[in-house]
Design a protein around this motif. Structure first.
Motif, PDB file in Angstrom:
ATOM      1  N   ASN A   1     -12.470 -13.689   2.962  1.00  0.00           N
ATOM      2  CA  ASN A   1     -11.705 -14.588   1.790  1.00  0.00           C
ATOM      3  C   ASN A   1     -12.937 -13.878   0.700  1.00  0.00           C
ATOM      4  O   ASN A   1     -13.117 -14.922  -0.387  1.00  0.00           O
ATOM      5  N   ARG A   2     -13.761 -13.119   0.661  1.00  0.00           N
ATOM      6  CA  ARG A   2     -15.137 -12.801  -0.446  1.00  0.00           C
ATOM      7  C   ARG A   2     -13.854 -11.922  -1.455  1.00  0.00           C
ATOM      8  O   ARG A   2     -13.125 -11.962  -1.340  1.00  0.00           O
ATOM      9  N   VAL A   3     -14.539 -12.817  -3.086  1.00  0.00           N
ATOM     10  CA  VAL A   3     -13.794 -12.649  -3.556  1.00  0.00           C
ATOM     11  C   VAL A   3     -14.215 -10.896  -4.168  1.00  0.00           C
ATOM     12  O   VAL A   3     -15.629 -10.343  -4.372  1.00  0.00           O
ATOM     13  N   ARG A   4     -13.436  -9.820  -4.378  1.00  0.00           N
ATOM     14  CA  ARG A   4     -14.105  -8.595  -4.518  1.00  0.00           C
ATOM     15  C   ARG A   4     -12.878  -7.666  -5.326  1.00  0.00           C
ATOM     16  O   ARG A   4     -11.688  -8.591  -5.685  1.00  0.00           O
ATOM     17  N   GLU A   5     -13.900  -6.859  -6.346  1.00  0.00           N
ATOM     18  CA  GLU A   5     -12.740  -6.565  -6.802  1.00  0.00           C
ATOM     19  C   GLU A   5     -11.468  -5.339  -7.044  1.00  0.00           C
ATOM     20  O   GLU A   5     -11.903  -4.708  -5.366  1.00  0.00           O
ATOM     21  N   GLY A   6     -10.449  -4.838  -6.843  1.00  0.00           N
ATOM     22  CA  GLY A   6      -9.700  -3.822  -6.482  1.00  0.00           C
ATOM     23  C   GLY A   6      -8.675  -4.415  -5.489  1.00  0.00           C
ATOM     24  O   GLY A   6      -9.138  -4.091  -3.818  1.00  0.00           O
ATOM     25  N   VAL A   7      -8.684  -6.195  -5.174  1.00  0.00           N
ATOM     26  CA  VAL A   7      -7.893  -6.422  -3.505  1.00  0.00           C
ATOM     27  C   VAL A   7      -6.489  -5.691  -3.549  1.00  0.00           C
ATOM     28  O   VAL A   7      -6.727  -5.756  -2.288  1.00  0.00           O
ATOM     29  N   GLY A   8      -6.363  -5.480  -4.427  1.00  0.00           N
ATOM     30  CA  GLY A   8      -4.578  -4.373  -3.989  1.00  0.00           C
ATOM     31  C   GLY A   8      -4.639  -3.375  -3.297  1.00  0.00           C
ATOM     32  O   GLY A   8      -4.308  -3.281  -2.122  1.00  0.00           O
ATOM     33  N   ARG A   9      -6.122  -2.366  -3.372  1.00  0.00           N
ATOM     34  CA  ARG A   9      -6.316  -1.576  -2.866  1.00  0.00           C
ATOM     35  C   ARG A   9      -7.197  -1.880  -1.105  1.00  0.00           C
ATOM     36  O   ARG A   9      -6.914  -0.850  -0.767  1.00  0.00           O
TER      37      ARG A   9
ATOM     38  N   ALA B   1      -2.033 -12.785  -1.723  1.00  0.00           N
ATOM     39  CA  ALA B   1      -2.099 -13.842  -0.693  1.00  0.00           C
ATOM     40  C   ALA B   1      -0.420 -14.074   0.098  1.00  0.00           C
ATOM     41  O   ALA B   1      -0.543 -14.682   0.948  1.00  0.00           O
ATOM     42  N   GLY B   2       0.897 -13.360  -0.603  1.00  0.00           N
ATOM     43  CA  GLY B   2       2.270 -14.080   0.206  1.00  0.00           C
ATOM     44  C   GLY B   2       1.858 -13.590   1.574  1.00  0.00           C
ATOM     45  O   GLY B   2       2.750 -13.356   2.358  1.00  0.00           O
ATOM     46  N   TYR B   3       1.278 -12.068   0.951  1.00  0.00           N
ATOM     47  CA  TYR B   3       1.627 -10.944   2.380  1.00  0.00           C
ATOM     48  C   TYR B   3       0.612 -11.338   3.457  1.00  0.00           C
ATOM     49  O   TYR B   3       0.692 -10.451   4.741  1.00  0.00           O
ATOM     50  N   ARG B   4       0.048 -12.003   2.942  1.00  0.00           N
ATOM     51  CA  ARG B   4      -1.649 -12.271   4.105  1.00  0.00           C
ATOM     52  C   ARG B   4      -1.483 -12.063   6.182  1.00  0.00           C
ATOM     53  O   ARG B   4      -1.068 -12.573   6.781  1.00  0.00           O
TER      54      ARG B   4
ATOM     55  N   GLU C   1       2.189   1.161 -21.333  1.00  0.00           N
ATOM     56  CA  GLU C   1       1.749   0.572 -20.088  1.00  0.00           C
ATOM     57  C   GLU C   1       2.253   0.842 -18.867  1.00  0.00           C
ATOM     58  O   GLU C   1       3.246   0.466 -18.329  1.00  0.00           O
ATOM     59  N   GLU C   2       2.046   2.194 -17.430  1.00  0.00           N
ATOM     60  CA  GLU C   2       2.148   2.139 -16.302  1.00  0.00           C
ATOM     61  C   GLU C   2       2.310   0.862 -15.438  1.00  0.00           C
ATOM     62  O   GLU C   2       0.821   0.496 -15.937  1.00  0.00           O
ATOM     63  N   PRO C   3       2.636   0.436 -14.576  1.00  0.00           N
ATOM     64  CA  PRO C   3       2.776  -0.627 -13.773  1.00  0.00           C
ATOM     65  C   PRO C   3       1.100   0.219 -12.591  1.00  0.00           C
ATOM     66  O   PRO C   3       1.199   1.257 -12.565  1.00  0.00           O
ATOM     67  N   PRO C   4       0.680  -0.954 -12.197  1.00  0.00           N
ATOM     68  CA  PRO C   4      -0.771  -1.122 -12.089  1.00  0.00           C
ATOM     69  C   PRO C   4       0.069  -0.392 -10.496  1.00  0.00           C
ATOM     70  O   PRO C   4       1.483  -0.845 -10.040  1.00  0.00           O
ATOM     71  N   LEU C   5      -0.981   0.626  -9.971  1.00  0.00           N
ATOM     72  CA  LEU C   5      -0.304   1.278  -8.598  1.00  0.00           C
ATOM     73  C   LEU C   5      -0.522   0.117  -7.092  1.00  0.00           C
ATOM     74  O   LEU C   5       0.253   0.497  -6.344  1.00  0.00           O
ATOM     75  N   TYR C   6      -1.334  -0.812  -7.349  1.00  0.00           N
ATOM     76  CA  TYR C   6      -1.305  -1.937  -6.086  1.00  0.00           C
ATOM     77  C   TYR C   6      -1.280  -3.288  -6.666  1.00  0.00           C
ATOM     78  O   TYR C   6      -2.063  -3.401  -7.479  1.00  0.00           O
ATOM     79  N   HIS C   7      -0.833  -3.870  -6.595  1.00  0.00           N
ATOM     80  CA  HIS C   7      -0.361  -4.892  -6.829  1.00  0.00           C
ATOM     81  C   HIS C   7      -1.695  -6.055  -6.518  1.00  0.00           C
ATOM     82  O   HIS C   7      -2.429  -5.724  -5.401  1.00  0.00           O
ATOM     83  N   GLU C   8      -2.772  -6.640  -7.139  1.00  0.00           N
ATOM     84  CA  GLU C   8      -3.337  -7.785  -6.881  1.00  0.00           C
ATOM     85  C   GLU C   8      -3.351  -9.179  -5.806  1.00  0.00           C
ATOM     86  O   GLU C   8      -4.179  -9.366  -5.411  1.00  0.00           O
TER      87      GLU C   8
END
Length: 110
Positions: A76-84, A13-16, A3-10
């Motif tokens: 802080n709403r939960v969403r899909e595509g957090v990395g994007r 939290a550590g970057y915020r 599998e290819e690694p994901p384009l965006y890390h999900e």
């Protein structure tokens, strides 16, 4: 097949927190610069020529971009595509810093 690694890390939290801190510090410096500029000892209008308008405009755009970036970081709403979403927020962050730096450089040069 691998599998290819994901384009965006999900996990972002550590970057915020560092981004929130740096925006707060830089926005504080920009606002202090604008406040000192607005109450300078010179009498009359502060924005007298095109150069003054250019500097003020770039700094106001930068502060506006920082506010949008902070709103995105603190949402802080939960969403899909957090990395994007983080990647878009990161681009706004870099744009706000670049525009702010350009405004300060313009203030020094002009």
């Amino acid at each position: 097949m691998t599998e290819e690694p994901p384009l965006y890390h999900e996990d972002v939290a550590g970057y915020r927190q560092p981004m929130v801190t740096s925006i707060g510090i830089i926005m504080g410096f920009l606002l202090a610069f604008m406040a000192n500029w607005a109450v300078s000892e010179e009498e009359g209008r502060v924005l007298q020529d095109a150069a003054d308008w250019l500097v003020a405009g770039t700094i106001l755009v930068s502060i506006s971009l920082m506010v949008v970036t902070l709103a995105r970081l603190l949402d802080n709403r939960v969403r899909e595509g957090v990395g994007r979403r983080y990647h878009t927020t990161y681009r706004l962050y870099i744009a706000s810093m670049t525009v702010g730096l350009a405004g300060l450089i313009a203030a020094l040069i002009i």
